[in-house]
Design an enzyme around this catalytic site. Structure first.
Site, PDB file in Angstrom:
ATOM      1  N   HIS A 171      -1.335  16.563  -2.873  1.00 56.65           N
ATOM      2  CA  HIS A 171      -0.512  15.505  -3.447  1.00 56.65           C
ATOM      3  C   HIS A 171       0.391  16.074  -4.546  1.00 56.65           C
ATOM      4  O   HIS A 171       1.594  15.772  -4.592  1.00 56.65           O
ATOM      5  CB  HIS A 171      -1.426  14.413  -4.012  1.00 56.65           C
ATOM      6  CG  HIS A 171      -0.722  13.327  -4.756  1.00 56.65           C
ATOM      7  ND1 HIS A 171      -0.439  12.094  -4.212  1.00 56.65           N
ATOM      8  CD2 HIS A 171      -0.224  13.284  -6.028  1.00 56.65           C
ATOM      9  CE1 HIS A 171       0.187  11.348  -5.098  1.00 56.65           C
ATOM     10  NE2 HIS A 171       0.325  12.042  -6.212  1.00 56.65           N
ATOM     11  N   GLU A 172      -0.162  16.897  -5.422  1.00 56.62           N
ATOM     12  CA  GLU A 172       0.625  17.459  -6.512  1.00 56.62           C
ATOM     13  C   GLU A 172       1.654  18.465  -5.994  1.00 56.62           C
ATOM     14  O   GLU A 172       2.773  18.533  -6.506  1.00 56.62           O
ATOM     15  CB  GLU A 172      -0.296  18.109  -7.552  1.00 56.62           C
ATOM     16  CG  GLU A 172      -1.263  17.139  -8.218  1.00 56.62           C
ATOM     17  CD  GLU A 172      -0.578  15.905  -8.792  1.00 56.62           C
ATOM     18  OE1 GLU A 172       0.585  16.020  -9.239  1.00 56.62           O
ATOM     19  OE2 GLU A 172      -1.182  14.820  -8.773  1.00 56.62           O
ATOM     20  N   HIS A 175       4.681  16.677  -4.899  1.00 55.83           N
ATOM     21  CA  HIS A 175       5.618  16.376  -5.988  1.00 55.83           C
ATOM     22  C   HIS A 175       6.527  17.573  -6.265  1.00 55.83           C
ATOM     23  O   HIS A 175       7.727  17.409  -6.536  1.00 55.83           O
ATOM     24  CB  HIS A 175       4.857  16.017  -7.258  1.00 55.83           C
ATOM     25  CG  HIS A 175       4.324  14.613  -7.282  1.00 55.83           C
ATOM     26  ND1 HIS A 175       5.120  13.516  -7.060  1.00 55.83           N
ATOM     27  CD2 HIS A 175       3.071  14.126  -7.501  1.00 55.83           C
ATOM     28  CE1 HIS A 175       4.391  12.415  -7.150  1.00 55.83           C
ATOM     29  NE2 HIS A 175       3.150  12.755  -7.409  1.00 55.83           N
ATOM     30  N   GLU A 250       4.879   8.075  -5.809  1.00 57.56           N
ATOM     31  CA  GLU A 250       3.462   8.234  -5.492  1.00 57.56           C
ATOM     32  C   GLU A 250       3.175   7.949  -4.021  1.00 57.56           C
ATOM     33  O   GLU A 250       2.409   8.663  -3.374  1.00 57.56           O
ATOM     34  CB  GLU A 250       2.615   7.329  -6.387  1.00 57.56           C
ATOM     35  CG  GLU A 250       2.571   7.753  -7.844  1.00 57.56           C
ATOM     36  CD  GLU A 250       2.123   9.191  -8.025  1.00 57.56           C
ATOM     37  OE1 GLU A 250       1.106   9.588  -7.423  1.00 57.56           O
ATOM     38  OE2 GLU A 250       2.812   9.931  -8.744  1.00 57.56           O
TER      39      GLU A 250
END
Length: 544
Positions: A171-172, A175, A250
């Site tokens: 997930h990071e 980003h 998100e």
């Protein structure tokens, strides 16, 4: 192919309007503060007939002073954050994890981050742990891959299973790949400028109150009250817009992480662990408010949904796992399997297994993690054969293994002495010109991570840059010389392109190497190194 380009473009469309609203609100705040100050300072006066007259010159001076003051605060904040993700990580109380750490918990985290970096075809970012945060959360920060960091709370590294940790790290990384980090840092700076208005109002109110006895006509308290009201409203709306931007990002990061890992249960399991706890992903850091939109989960408690920087936990889980029954598990230390069992349980083929599949010798991994040994390892990797000084440990490594070692060595190289780094890059620059294009690409990748950005400012026009990269692939496949100076400028140009333009570029590269209906291992790795230089993942078909 995991279409990060589509995710990036969609993220830009969804947040473009919100960012426009943010700057519109910023302009209105300047106008409102200017009116308040101008009115009290006498630039706005009654005309005796119930109307008002505006003195233009004082009004303009007040407007310039207000706008300039807010922009100055924003600039100062931006300069404070200019060093990249490490500044934010340390601001939040994070402690850097050494790339050669022998602590089993830290080593476990670094292994997962390294797996993701290799899968994403990017250098390994620095990793920070927030030791005073017992709840579950994580963040990514920085301007680009050269200063990106991944941060995790102590609660995360002690709670997540390996699969869940992979999902959160994915997930990071999403980003990072989606370009969210630069926008997030700019939002922090912009909000600091708006917040300064309210702080100035408070200062004027208190200072005016102390001098009221000596000067009954003191207007400072009125100015202070006006600034506090306008600044407070500005901060409210700024936070609302910031929260809306964050919520859009998100959902996209969740979707990209699931596609990237091919394992939705890891990410949904991490979100469920947050929901299973009373305080979930809350942070105790006094600086959490400014950086709340950077985190994996909701870092602060909000009474109103519009102020939340993240979508509701239930919605995020439902998007990943549509048939979820809505019940959270019992909070636990989620380590029911051994490390090897977690690796074996991953779906096949999995991007996250790539590092394991490379089967790098343990001695080379140890050297790549050591700030003392990494410079020599990279030096030998690129130059040993050319110099006639072969390193026995490096014999037989294919280009995929060489690229992985360079990407793994970046954190250790950043911690090596400046003299070691500069000497290494000087040697590589001189000798890589005599090597094949792949090894020249390795030098380019390292230089773009370790040298100042100003070293890579020379560019070409867009069409020329595209043509140069395609021609380089054609000539390299034919065994012909390539204009490396022009190719370096082309990579500088392509690195700054929008996501859809990069997608078109990659499609051109793939069409070029497919022309003869045979994609050789050399062509695969040349495409891989070019992708790494412009900061995009390797196309799936190049991984075969």
């Amino acid at each position: 192919m995991v279409n990060f380009f589509e995710h990036q473009q969609q993220a830009r469309r969804n947040t473009g309007l919100l960012v426009l609203l943010f700057f519109l609100a910023f302009g209105l705040i300047i106008a409102a503060v200017t009116l308040v100050v101008a009115f009290i300072a006498g630039a706005v006066q009654t005309d005796g007939n119930g109307g008002y007259q505006l003195s233009i010159q004082p009004f303009l001076w007040v407007s310039l002073a207000v706008g300039g003051g807010i922009l100055l605060v924003m600039l100062i904040k931006w300069l404070q954050l200019k060093a990249g993700g490490k500044v934010i990580a340390e601001y939040l109380g994070g402690e850097l994890v050494s790339p050669d750490t022998q602590d089993p918990v830290e080593r476990r985290v670094l292994n997962v981050v390294e797996e993701m970096a290799i899968a994403a075809n990017m250098p390994v970012p620095a990793v920070y742990i927030l030791p005073h945060e017992s709840n579950i959360n994580a963040f990514a920060a920085g301007y680009d891959t050269r200063d990106a960091v991944i941060g995790l709370t102590r609660g995360s590294v002690e709670t997540f299973s390996r699969e869940q940790l992979q999902g959160v790290v994915a997930h990071e990384f999403s980003h990072i790949l989606n370009g969210d980090m630069r926008l997030n840092i700019r939002l922090i700076a912009a909000l600091a400028g708006i917040l300064a208005v309210a702080h100035l109002g408070r200062i004027l109110l208190y200072s005016g109150g102390r001098s009221r006895g000596r000067n009954n006509k003191n207007a400072l308290p009125l100015v202070g009250i006006g600034l506090m009201i306008v600044g407070g409203i500005g901060v409210l709306f700024g936070n609302l817009i910031k929260a809306a931007v964050s919520r859009q990002r998100e959902f996209l990061a969740d979707a990209a992480a699931v596609q990237f890992t091919r394992n939705p249960e890891g990410l949904s399991g991490a979100l469920k662990q947050i929901g299973a706890r009373q305080h979930g992903s809350r942070l105790v850091s006094k600086n959490a408010d400014e950086a709340a939109h950077l985190f994996f989960g909701e870092a602060l408690k909000h009474w109103f949904g519009m102020m939340a920087t993240h979508p509701p936990l239930e919605k995020r889980i439902k998007r990943i796992e549509p048939h979820w029954n809505g019940r959270y598990p019992e909070p636990r230390k989620a380590r029911s399997r051994s490390e090897q069992e977690h690796v074996e349980a991953q779906p096949k083929p999995s991007a996250l297994n790539k590092l394991a599949l490379l089967a790098l010798p343990a001695v080379l991994l140890e050297q790549a993690h050591s700030p003392q040994q990494a410079p020599k390892l990279v030096h030998d990797l690129v130059l040993s054969e050319l110099l006639g000084e072969p390193n026995e440990a490096l014999k037989g490594l294919n280009s995929a293994q060489q690229l992985a070692l360079v990407e793994l060595a970046v954190p250790a190289l950043r911690q090596a002495s400046e003299a070691q780094r500069l000497n290494l890059l000087k040697d590589l620059q001189e000798m890589a010109q005599s090597q094949d294009l792949f090894h020249w690409g390795l030098y380019q990748l390292l230089a773009r991570q370790l040298l100042p950005k100003g070293k890579f400012k020379d560019t070409l026009d867009n069409q020329k840059a595209l043509d140069v990269t395609v021609t380089a692939l054609e000539r390299a496949d034919a065994g012909q010389d390539v204009d490396r100076g022009a190719l370096g400028k082309a990579l500088n140009t392509c690195r700054g392109w929008a996501p859809k333009a990069k997608e078109t570029l990659i499609e051109k590269w793939l069409a070029t190497v497919r022309k003869d209906n045979v994609v050789s291992p050399a062509e695969r790795q040349l495409v891989a190194i070019l992708c790494a230089c412009i900061e995009v993942p390797i196309p799936d078909e190049m991984l075969q």
